[in-house]
Scaffold this motif. Structure first.
Motif: not given
Length: 357
Positions: A80-102
């Motif tokens: 939620l804090d990241g969404v608040r400072v983001s600027r993109g038209k769309y918002v993507a959310v993913m984990d940092a542990d590389l389990q979600h394929p970029p």
């Protein structure tokens, strides 16, 4: 700050020093190859391993913005804090542990471009998989999804409501009050967000290579409480009623068997103790805040609602048994159901009626 990117990728981190550089590079390669402008918003909970410093060092090569919070405040609130400072038209959310394929990010963005409001990287649609999971973890994940689909109607059409990998239009959360807890931000989005179409795209959820999993018993408990918070207040009302019944029985046992109190006085004491117990939980959990009237006024009205429940339960149970010849247990079950419904309606619309804004 430059022009607005098409997508902001929010990545919450805690002790992900070994993963964050590889992830940011992979995000850059996947989105740049697809011609998608982006920014990565790393929200770090003051990781002692220097995750934030590694991410900041990459800002000279990639479009990276780092937010450091004062401590370990939780994954959902970090998103939620990241969404608040983001600027993109769309918002993507993913984990940092590389389990979600970029490499799947462009596919999810494409689904949004095609008209989806939320695009989910799903482990449970055709083509998705969770290699390396133990039977216990598969059972826990299945149970979590089943609980959400059972108690949250807006989630029932989604195969992987537990996913931590998704993209959504910014308009989905505009004007929406979000209070996520634990790991599952997507649940909050699906229940409270403003959307009409959800799409799922298959992902293979990779085994973690570096670092340690953050999932534990505390997060499981947080998840259950989160689902109950998002559920209809009648669900919480029924749970409190069940707990109150246990309190009632325990009070009868304590006062009757151990203190030697007369049965009629023991029953009367148990009634009052369980009523106060139920009232307290309804006040702080079932119906929460923003009520009309004062504490004492609501307490007296709730006593009236409980008495009305008992009278209606006895009336219907006896009517069905003596007049219509219905069996004892069936008649009592109907009486309990009618009494519960009456108590709930009186509590919701008379005891804890919302104050006008």
């Amino acid at each position: 700050m430059g022009s607005e990117p098409e997508v902001s990728v929010v990545v919450p981190t805690y002790n992900e020093r070994d993963n964050v550089a590889k992830l940011i590079q992979a995000i850059h390669e996947a989105l740049t190859r697809a011609g998608i402008t982006y920014e990565v918003v790393v929200v770090d909970d003051n990781s002692p391993d220097g995750t934030a410093e590694v991410a900041r060092a990459l800002s000279s090569r990639y479009s990276v913005h780092v937010v450091v919070r004062p401590g370990k405040l939780g994954l959902a609130s970090a998103i939620l804090d990241g969404v608040r400072v983001s600027r993109g038209k769309y918002v993507a959310v993913m984990d940092a542990d590389l389990q979600h394929p970029p490499e799947v990010l462009p596919k999810l963005v494409e689904r949004i471009r095609e008209g989806c409001d939320i695009a989910i990287g799903s482990r449970y649609v055709r083509g998705g998989a969770t290699p390396g999971w133990s039977p216990l973890r598969r059972l826990v994940s299945w149970g979590a999804n089943a609980l959400a689909r059972l108690l949250l109607p807006k989630v029932r059409g989604v195969r992987d409501a537990m996913s931590g990998y998704f993209v959504f239009r910014r308009e989905v959360i505009e004007g929406v009050e979000l209070n996520p807890r634990g790991f599952k931000f997507l649940l909050e989005l699906l229940v409270k967000g403003r959307f009409s179409r959800v799409c799922e795209y298959p992902i293979v959820f990779r085994p973690r290579v570096w670092g340690e999993s953050k999932l534990g018993v505390g997060e499981v408990v947080n998840y259950v409480l989160h689902v109950l918070d998002l559920a209809h207040d009648s669900v919480r009302f029924a749970i409190v009623g069940g707990l109150g019944t246990l309190v009632n029985l325990a009070t009868v046992a304590l006062t009757g068997y151990y203190l030697g109190v007369e049965h009629w006085l023991s029953v009367a004491t148990a009634f009052e103790v369980s009523t106060l117990f139920n009232y307290s939980l309804h006040e702080v959990w079932t119906f929460k805040t923003g009520f009309r009237g004062g504490f004492l006024s609501r307490l007296l009205r709730f006593h009236g609602a409980v008495v009305a429940q008992l009278v209606s339960q006895m009336l219907f149970s006896n009517l069905l048994y003596y007049v219509y010849g219905v069996g004892r247990l069936a008649a009592q079950l109907v009486g309990i159901a009618v009494g519960f419904l009456l108590n709930y309606l009186l509590s919701k619309f008379m005891v804890w009626r919302r104050a006008r804004r």
